[in-house]
Design an enzyme around this catalytic site. Structure first.
Site, PDB file in Angstrom:
ATOM      1  N   ASP A 198     -89.229 -26.121 -41.286  1.00 42.21           N
ATOM      2  CA  ASP A 198     -88.816 -25.739 -42.636  1.00 42.21           C
ATOM      3  C   ASP A 198     -89.704 -24.611 -43.167  1.00 42.21           C
ATOM      4  O   ASP A 198     -89.239 -23.732 -43.908  1.00 42.21           O
ATOM      5  CB  ASP A 198     -88.891 -26.962 -43.556  1.00 42.21           C
ATOM      6  CG  ASP A 198     -87.858 -26.915 -44.673  1.00 42.21           C
ATOM      7  OD1 ASP A 198     -87.129 -25.919 -44.767  1.00 42.21           O
ATOM      8  OD2 ASP A 198     -87.785 -27.883 -45.453  1.00 42.21           O
ATOM      9  N   ARG A 240     -72.836 -33.798 -63.277  1.00 44.65           N
ATOM     10  CA  ARG A 240     -72.872 -34.249 -64.677  1.00 44.65           C
ATOM     11  C   ARG A 240     -71.868 -33.544 -65.581  1.00 44.65           C
ATOM     12  O   ARG A 240     -71.425 -34.102 -66.584  1.00 44.65           O
ATOM     13  CB  ARG A 240     -74.282 -34.037 -65.254  1.00 44.65           C
ATOM     14  CG  ARG A 240     -75.338 -34.902 -64.608  1.00 44.65           C
ATOM     15  CD  ARG A 240     -76.673 -34.793 -65.340  1.00 44.65           C
ATOM     16  NE  ARG A 240     -77.679 -35.627 -64.707  1.00 44.65           N
ATOM     17  CZ  ARG A 240     -77.799 -36.934 -64.874  1.00 44.65           C
ATOM     18  NH1 ARG A 240     -76.952 -37.573 -65.673  1.00 44.65           N
ATOM     19  NH2 ARG A 240     -78.743 -37.628 -64.267  1.00 44.65           N
ATOM     20  N   LYS A 250     -94.101 -26.244 -48.371  1.00 44.23           N
ATOM     21  CA  LYS A 250     -93.598 -25.025 -47.719  1.00 44.23           C
ATOM     22  C   LYS A 250     -92.997 -24.064 -48.734  1.00 44.23           C
ATOM     23  O   LYS A 250     -93.002 -22.840 -48.528  1.00 44.23           O
ATOM     24  CB  LYS A 250     -92.610 -25.386 -46.615  1.00 44.23           C
ATOM     25  CG  LYS A 250     -91.392 -26.195 -47.062  1.00 44.23           C
ATOM     26  CD  LYS A 250     -90.193 -25.341 -47.427  1.00 44.23           C
ATOM     27  CE  LYS A 250     -89.039 -26.191 -47.910  1.00 44.23           C
ATOM     28  NZ  LYS A 250     -87.847 -25.386 -48.269  1.00 44.23           N
ATOM     29  N   GLY A 255     -85.562 -30.855 -43.803  1.00 41.70           N
ATOM     30  CA  GLY A 255     -85.656 -29.975 -42.646  1.00 41.70           C
ATOM     31  C   GLY A 255     -85.173 -28.583 -42.976  1.00 41.70           C
ATOM     32  O   GLY A 255     -84.757 -28.299 -44.106  1.00 41.70           O
ATOM     33  N   THR A 313     -88.164 -21.023 -44.506  1.00 45.64           N
ATOM     34  CA  THR A 313     -88.301 -20.679 -45.920  1.00 45.64           C
ATOM     35  C   THR A 313     -89.157 -19.431 -46.125  1.00 45.64           C
ATOM     36  O   THR A 313     -88.943 -18.676 -47.071  1.00 45.64           O
ATOM     37  CB  THR A 313     -88.906 -21.868 -46.691  1.00 45.64           C
ATOM     38  OG1 THR A 313     -88.193 -23.054 -46.362  1.00 45.64           O
ATOM     39  CG2 THR A 313     -88.818 -21.651 -48.185  1.00 45.64           C
ATOM     40  N   ALA A 329     -78.212 -23.748 -47.453  1.00 49.39           N
ATOM     41  CA  ALA A 329     -76.904 -24.289 -47.830  1.00 49.39           C
ATOM     42  C   ALA A 329     -75.768 -23.407 -47.332  1.00 49.39           C
ATOM     43  O   ALA A 329     -74.748 -23.913 -46.840  1.00 49.39           O
ATOM     44  CB  ALA A 329     -76.828 -24.443 -49.347  1.00 49.39           C
ATOM     45  N   VAL A 336     -82.686 -23.200 -58.894  1.00 50.42           N
ATOM     46  CA  VAL A 336     -84.051 -23.704 -58.962  1.00 50.42           C
ATOM     47  C   VAL A 336     -84.844 -23.211 -57.758  1.00 50.42           C
ATOM     48  O   VAL A 336     -84.374 -23.277 -56.625  1.00 50.42           O
ATOM     49  CB  VAL A 336     -84.067 -25.251 -58.987  1.00 50.42           C
ATOM     50  CG1 VAL A 336     -85.490 -25.780 -58.855  1.00 50.42           C
ATOM     51  CG2 VAL A 336     -83.417 -25.759 -60.266  1.00 50.42           C
TER      52      VAL A 336
END
Length: 334
Positions: A245, A30, A192, A137, A249, A141, A280
């Site tokens: 996942d 954006r 999760k 999954g 995590t 990153a 986030v």
């Protein structure tokens, strides 16, 4: 093929980089100044610094150009939304009235205020006529941007959409499996994150590896109860978007949600933790919604309830742990 990814955060950028090794990819965001800088500097210095973009990855803040890149009139066109759950409705509104043949999202969580899963948000805005799916999954990153192996699941409402995503995304270091359990895959990806806050808190209190393993295992039981009640299938939670996942995590040092739990254990305020992260942490947003839905459906989720109490009700982390340990014994598989 041409692929457009809507959302230039860490995960959207990492996937764009991976796909640009084999496709022509346009990454949209954006904020024009940010996207112009990314295009010129060939790097996302804000969310994924240190990784140089492939030549086939282009960046733009022009929404119409982003859609034109994939030619929406083509029934095989693939559009991937990489916003947070909070941004999914706004992007869906921008897509309203357009011929969208295949729409896939990467976001995990539930929408605040409505408590809706991502597919429910999209259906509410765009209707039932388009093929949609979630790509989910265990996926940090930074590791995908480094070109390390990663396995994901595409769950969709249409077999042809799943086949299209597998054809486009599977390859090189990315392995893609398919499923028709969209609810189950979305629930696994959402809940999760809450459990990662719990395990981070336990690790921050130095409760040991035994406690971590117990939290992950009992957390999987919560995910399964919740997901089945909403229409998911048990076997989905034994797969990549469920236990896979969850393990990543809850144990990986790159996990933002785990860092929230670690911060809470150190006595930090939630707003300070989130400010330090700069990203986030969906588990925070998701905890209140999952607790509300669990209460609405009469689903027992003690870990989720304890995390939500620590986040929003002022419950000290040590008392959160004590609450869990003081529960009455029960049969394991019930």
């Amino acid at each position: 093929m041409n692929i457009t990814i809507l959302g230039a955060g860490a995960w959207g950028t990492a996937l764009a980089m991976a796909l640009a090794k084999r496709h022509q990819v346009l990454l949209w965001g954006r904020h024009r100044a940010v996207l112009d800088a990314m295009q010129n500097e060939r790097e996302n210095t804000l969310y994924l610094p240190g990784f140089t973009f492939p030549t086939a990855l282009q960046c733009s803040a022009d929404f119409e150009a982003a859609l034109a890149h994939v030619n929406l009139a083509d029934k095989d066109a693939l559009l991937i939304v990489a916003s947070s759950v909070a941004g999914l409705r706004a992007i869906s509104e921008q897509l309203r009235g357009r011929p969208i043949p295949n729409l896939v999202w990467l976001c995990k969580g539930l929408e605040q205020d409505t408590n809706l899963l991502p597919h429910q948000i999209v259906r509410e805005v765009l209707g039932e006529q388009i093929a949609v799916g979630a790509l989910s999954g265990p996926s940090f990153a930074q590791e995908v941007a480094r070109g390390l192996p990663c396995a994901l699941t595409i769950a969709g409402t249409d077999a042809a959409l799943c086949e299209r995503v597998v054809e486009a995304v599977h390859g090189d270091k990315l392995r893609i499996y398919s499923s028709d359990d969209l609810i189950g895959v979305e629930v696994g990806g959402a809940v999760k994150n809450i459990l990662a806050i719990a395990t981070g808190a336990a690790d921050g209190l130095a409760l040991g590896l035994n406690a971590r393993a117990a939290l992950i295992t009992r957390g999987l039981a919560e995910i399964t109860r919740f997901g089945v009640a909403l229409g998911g299938r048990v076997e989905t939670f034994m797969g990549l978007s469920g236990v896979g996942d969850l393990i990543l995590t809850c144990t990986g040092d790159l996990s933002r949600n785990r860092k929230v739990g670690l911060g809470l254990a150190q006595g930090k305020a939630l707003h300070a933790i989130e400010a330090e992260l700069g990203h986030v942490a969906e588990g925070v947003r998701c905890a209140r919604a999952v607790r509300a839905l669990a209460q609405q459906h009469g689903i027992e989720m003690p870990i989720t309830d304890a995390v939500a109490s620590a986040l929003f009700d002022g419950l000290p982390v040590a008392e959160m742990v004590a609450r869990l340990l003081s529960r009455e014994p029960r049969e394991e598989h019930r």
